[in-house]
Design an enzyme around this catalytic site. Structure first.
Site, PDB file in Angstrom:
ATOM      1  N   LYS A  70      32.700  44.305  64.329  1.00 20.20           N
ATOM      2  CA  LYS A  70      31.624  43.293  64.275  1.00 20.20           C
ATOM      3  C   LYS A  70      31.551  42.485  65.571  1.00 20.20           C
ATOM      4  CE  LYS A  70      31.152  38.664  62.333  1.00 20.20           C
ATOM      5  NZ  LYS A  70      32.033  37.812  63.113  1.00 20.20           N
ATOM      6  N   ASN A  71      32.696  41.965  66.011  1.00 24.08           N
ATOM      7  CA  ASN A  71      32.623  41.034  67.137  1.00 24.08           C
ATOM      8  C   ASN A  71      32.372  41.728  68.475  1.00 24.08           C
ATOM      9  OD1 ASN A  71      32.733  38.874  65.443  1.00 24.08           O
ATOM     10  ND2 ASN A  71      34.923  38.484  65.721  1.00 24.08           N
ATOM     11  N   CYS A  95      29.834  30.969  60.879  1.00 27.13           N
ATOM     12  CA  CYS A  95      30.793  30.447  59.904  1.00 27.13           C
ATOM     13  C   CYS A  95      31.196  29.033  60.258  1.00 27.13           C
ATOM     14  CB  CYS A  95      32.030  31.330  59.873  1.00 27.13           C
ATOM     15  SG  CYS A  95      31.755  32.802  58.913  1.00 27.13           S
ATOM     16  N   ARG A 105      32.483  23.545  66.627  1.00 26.95           N
ATOM     17  CA  ARG A 105      32.593  24.786  67.410  1.00 26.95           C
ATOM     18  C   ARG A 105      31.834  24.588  68.717  1.00 26.95           C
ATOM     19  NH1 ARG A 105      32.271  30.086  63.608  1.00 26.95           N
ATOM     20  NH2 ARG A 105      32.917  31.005  65.582  1.00 26.95           N
ATOM     21  N   PRO A 106      32.490  23.987  69.705  1.00 27.66           N
ATOM     22  CA  PRO A 106      31.798  23.633  70.956  1.00 27.66           C
ATOM     23  C   PRO A 106      31.483  24.851  71.822  1.00 27.66           C
ATOM     24  CG  PRO A 106      34.137  23.099  71.115  1.00 27.66           C
ATOM     25  CD  PRO A 106      33.926  23.676  69.747  1.00 27.66           C
ATOM     26  N   ILE A 107      30.528  24.650  72.765  1.00 24.21           N
ATOM     27  CA  ILE A 107      30.248  25.717  73.740  1.00 24.21           C
ATOM     28  C   ILE A 107      30.353  25.159  75.168  1.00 24.21           C
ATOM     29  CG2 ILE A 107      28.872  27.208  72.221  1.00 24.21           C
ATOM     30  CD1 ILE A 107      26.369  26.115  73.728  1.00 24.21           C
ATOM     31  N   ASP A 108      31.161  24.111  75.324  1.00 25.88           N
ATOM     32  CA  ASP A 108      31.253  23.469  76.647  1.00 25.88           C
ATOM     33  C   ASP A 108      31.751  24.417  77.737  1.00 25.88           C
ATOM     34  OD1 ASP A 108      33.634  23.018  74.902  1.00 25.88           O
ATOM     35  OD2 ASP A 108      34.513  22.397  76.802  1.00 25.88           O
ATOM     36  N   GLN A 109      32.605  25.382  77.385  1.00 24.17           N
ATOM     37  CA  GLN A 109      33.123  26.299  78.415  1.00 24.17           C
ATOM     38  C   GLN A 109      32.045  27.284  78.883  1.00 24.17           C
ATOM     39  OE1 GLN A 109      36.238  25.766  79.827  1.00 24.17           O
ATOM     40  NE2 GLN A 109      35.918  23.979  78.504  1.00 24.17           N
ATOM     41  N   ASP A 117      41.423  35.326  62.768  1.00 24.08           N
ATOM     42  CA  ASP A 117      40.509  35.919  61.776  1.00 24.08           C
ATOM     43  C   ASP A 117      41.258  36.672  60.672  1.00 24.08           C
ATOM     44  OD1 ASP A 117      38.446  34.834  63.183  1.00 24.08           O
ATOM     45  OD2 ASP A 117      37.920  36.664  64.252  1.00 24.08           O
ATOM     46  N   ARG A 166      28.268  39.379  55.836  1.00 24.50           N
ATOM     47  CA  ARG A 166      27.926  39.219  57.257  1.00 24.50           C
ATOM     48  C   ARG A 166      28.828  40.084  58.123  1.00 24.50           C
ATOM     49  NH1 ARG A 166      27.194  33.052  58.738  1.00 24.50           N
ATOM     50  NH2 ARG A 166      27.259  34.088  60.736  1.00 24.50           N
TER      51      ARG A 166
HETATM   52  N1  EPU Z   1      36.258  26.377  72.397  1.00 26.36           N
HETATM   53  C1  EPU Z   1      35.984  25.266  73.133  1.00 26.36           C
HETATM   54  N2  EPU Z   1      34.900  25.298  73.981  1.00 26.36           N
HETATM   55  C2  EPU Z   1      34.116  26.398  74.102  1.00 26.36           C
HETATM   56  C3  EPU Z   1      34.402  27.535  73.343  1.00 26.36           C
HETATM   57  C4  EPU Z   1      35.495  27.500  72.492  1.00 26.36           C
HETATM   58  O1  EPU Z   1      36.683  24.251  73.047  1.00 26.36           O
HETATM   59  O2  EPU Z   1      33.168  26.355  74.887  1.00 26.36           O
HETATM   60  C5  EPU Z   1      37.429  26.363  71.504  1.00 26.36           C
HETATM   61  C6  EPU Z   1      37.027  26.528  70.036  1.00 26.36           C
HETATM   62  O3  EPU Z   1      36.697  25.289  69.449  1.00 26.36           O
HETATM   63  C7  EPU Z   1      38.268  27.173  69.452  1.00 26.36           C
HETATM   64  C8  EPU Z   1      38.808  28.027  70.601  1.00 26.36           C
HETATM   65  O4  EPU Z   1      38.221  27.517  71.783  1.00 26.36           O
HETATM   66  O5  EPU Z   1      39.195  26.171  69.145  1.00 26.36           O
HETATM   67  C9  EPU Z   1      38.487  29.507  70.506  1.00 26.36           C
HETATM   68  O6  EPU Z   1      37.090  29.702  70.360  1.00 26.36           O
HETATM   69  P1  EPU Z   1      36.340  31.022  70.842  1.00 26.36           P
HETATM   70  O7  EPU Z   1      35.304  30.641  71.814  1.00 26.36           O
HETATM   71  O8  EPU Z   1      37.363  32.031  71.239  1.00 26.36           O
HETATM   72  O9  EPU Z   1      35.622  31.477  69.509  1.00 26.36           O
HETATM   73  P2  EPU Z   1      34.198  32.148  69.370  1.00 26.36           P
HETATM   74  O10 EPU Z   1      33.922  32.985  70.550  1.00 26.36           O
HETATM   75  O11 EPU Z   1      33.187  31.142  68.986  1.00 26.36           O
HETATM   76  C10 EPU Z   1      35.039  34.364  68.329  1.00 26.36           C
HETATM   77  C11 EPU Z   1      34.807  35.106  67.044  1.00 26.36           C
HETATM   78  C12 EPU Z   1      35.484  34.380  65.894  1.00 26.36           C
HETATM   79  C13 EPU Z   1      36.976  34.219  66.200  1.00 26.36           C
HETATM   80  C14 EPU Z   1      37.174  33.540  67.566  1.00 26.36           C
HETATM   81  C15 EPU Z   1      38.631  33.483  67.989  1.00 26.36           C
HETATM   82  C16 EPU Z   1      32.647  36.096  67.427  1.00 26.36           C
HETATM   83  C17 EPU Z   1      31.202  36.128  67.120  1.00 26.36           C
HETATM   84  N3  EPU Z   1      33.371  35.185  66.800  1.00 26.36           N
HETATM   85  O12 EPU Z   1      34.453  33.076  68.132  1.00 26.36           O
HETATM   86  O13 EPU Z   1      35.341  35.247  64.788  1.00 26.36           O
HETATM   87  O14 EPU Z   1      37.582  33.414  65.216  1.00 26.36           O
HETATM   88  O15 EPU Z   1      36.444  34.264  68.566  1.00 26.36           O
HETATM   89  O16 EPU Z   1      39.187  34.755  68.033  1.00 26.36           O
HETATM   90  O17 EPU Z   1      33.134  36.894  68.208  1.00 26.36           O
HETATM   91  C18 EPU Z   1      35.091  35.841  62.559  1.00 26.36           C
HETATM   92  O18 EPU Z   1      34.868  36.993  62.948  1.00 26.36           O
HETATM   93  O19 EPU Z   1      35.293  35.519  61.361  1.00 26.36           O
HETATM   94  C19 EPU Z   1      35.110  34.758  63.554  1.00 26.36           C
HETATM   95  C20 EPU Z   1      34.976  33.483  63.238  1.00 26.36           C
END
Ligand code: EPU
Length: 432
Positions: free
Chosen positions: A22-23, A117, A123-127, A307, A399
């Site tokens: 999925k991811n 989810c 769930r920030p996107i600052d990075q 996960d 999903r």
């Molecule tokens: N984070 C930040 N800033 C950012 C991005 C992330 O502080 O800009 C923090 C998050 O708050 C979290 C950590 O960094 O504490 C890791 O977040 P990451 O960005 O790795 O997560 P993601 O890309 O939003 C993906 C998967 C998630 C999985 C995480 C961690 C997808 C679509 N989602 O999320 O999968 O938990 O990586 O491995 O790829 C799932 O499949 O059930 C799921 C939630």
């Protein structure tokens, strides 16, 4: 709505085929937006997040043709930037990959803030924003829409991620693939699906090196051309079924996997007394003796995956002794614990750690999924429990898990999906 009704307590025997990841799929579909020409993508999982993304691409003008159940052709030669509805984008977390793909190809993207989810935390996107800004884009967030724009192409830059983020690593890799010059992503995430997205882009003509390590180098190219790509198997789907047989007992062969990607899960199951045998592209999982306690901390790959945290915590409820599970990635991912408590488990959550006292058995109960992996964990709880469990909120589960009910029935589980008409909304008078 649909509920799952499970009569638990039966060991699982047989074989399960694992679908595409999925991811990886939810990143590769937006990446196809960057390609001039037809991409043939094989081993796509048939799950609702994938279908939502495909319909977003269609609204942008992509031509999509299903070659067979698991293979599609996507042609984004004539797409525009702004026809997709924000409503659809909000439904899934992975919409954020449209930012990198559209910025890379058109120098402009307006994308609704991603949903997906909700484990309870932010769930920030600052990075992602930090990286695109370093590459010369203006980024603003207003009324739930992320608007990004650059003059000409993005410019290569050196970006150090302050947290190891899967999403930011992939998104920046997408943008950088078509940028002018060289981009370095440092402190990058290393998950198998990051390597898969890099391999997809490279097979379409990108120049990405180091994916799978924490330093990725991307030399931008002017355009990407069509080609073929087959998505890797889903590590978490495989881990979920491995955990199910570990909880229920029995023996199943999990087919079409890359055993190396499962090491972090297999090792923990072995510590718990489960036999896991790696073959070339399958693993055999067998549990005959009682489960033994263990201690787990989730971490970015190659650590134990967040996960898989709800699923492994669920079976630790049945392990002899006291286990601890510490969530090292998300702020709050223990919402499902209240549901397990209804089934007789003994779990105390203290900040990011769950302390689990093993109990001899769980009992069936009506329970509700609050997110995708929590939902999978509750299905496992129902399969292990004595009596009937009704799982609500299965939309979350669908999903990310293709045909989960059919796959479980195939190994002897007593589970069915039952449609329940929504109750009519009762009008209430404000009596406050
Ligand atoms: N984070 C930040 N800033 C950012 C991005 C992330 O502080 O800009 C923090 C998050 O708050 C979290 C950590 O960094 O504490 C890791 O977040 P990451 O960005 O790795 O997560 P993601 O890309 O939003 C993906 C998967 C998630 C999985 C995480 C961690 C997808 C679509 N989602 O999320 O999968 O938990 O990586 O491995 O790829 C799932 O499949 O059930 C799921 C939630």
């Amino acid at each position: 709505m649909t509920n799952y009704i499970i009569n638990g307590g039966k060991p699982l025997y047989g074989e399960i085929e694992i679908s595409g990841a999925k991811n990886a799929a939810v990143a590769i579909i937006p990446a196809a937006l960057m390609v001039d020409g037809v991409c043939r993508i094989e081993n796509l999982p048939d799950i609702s997040d994938v279908n939502t993304l495909l319909s977003i691409l269609k609204e942008m003008g992509a031509k999509i043709h299903a070659v067979n159940k698991r293979t599609i052709d996507i042609d984004c030669t004539h797409i525009g930037t702004s026809n997709a509805t924000f409503d659809k984008m909000r439904r899934i977390r992975a919409s954020y990959y449209l930012i990198g793909a559209l910025l890379g190809r058109f120098g402009k993207a307006d994308v609704a803030m991603p949903g997906g989810c909700n484990f309870g935390g932010v769930r920030p996107i600052d990075q992602h924003v930090k990286g695109f800004s370093a590459m010369g884009a203006n980024v603003s967030v207003k009324n739930g829409i992320v608007s990004t724009k650059t003059t000409g192409r993005l410019r290569g830059a050196t970006i150090y991620l302050d947290v190891v983020s899967v999403g930011a690593t992939i998104n920046l890799m997408l943008g950088a693939a078509l940028a002018e010059g060289v981009t370095f992503i440092e402190n990058a995430a290393r998950e198998p699906h990051i390597v898969d997205v890099a391999n997809f882009l490279n097979s379409m003509g990108a120049d990405i090196r180091g994916a799978g390590t924490n330093a990725i180098k991307i030399r931008g190219v002017e355009s990407l051309k069509g080609g073929f790509y087959s998505i890797i198997p889903d590590q978490i789907e495989a881990g979920t079924f491995m955990t199910a047989v570990a909880g229920c007992g029995g023996r199943i062969v999990i087919k079409d996997v890359i055993p190396k990607h499962l090491d972090c899960i297999s090792q923990k199951l072995r510590e718990m007394g489960v036999t896991v045998v790696d073959l070339e592209d399958s693993v055999i999982v067998q549990r005959t003796d009682p489960l033994v306690r263990t201690h787990i901390k989730t971490m970015p790959y190659p650590g134990f995956p967040t996960d898989m945290q709800p699923q492994i915590s669920t079976i630790l409820c049945l392990a002899e002794g006291t286990s601890t599970v510490t969530e090292g990635v998300w702020d709050n991912r223990f919402k499902y614990v209240d549901e397990l408590t209804k089934m007789g488990s003994s779990i105390r959550v203290m900040e990011r750690t769950a302390v689990i006292e093993g109990v001899p058995y769980l009992t069936g109960a009506p329970i509700k999924a609050s997110d995708l992996r929590a939902g999978a964990a509750l299905v496992i709880a129902g399969l292990c429990a004595k009596g009937e469990t009704v799982v609500e909120g299965v939309d979350y589960i669908e999903r990310g898990y293709e045909k989960i009910v059919e796959k479980l029935i195939g190994v002897g589980a007593d589970i069915k999906a039952v449609y329940v008409p929504d109750e009519p909304k009762v009008k209430t008078r404000d009596i406050g």
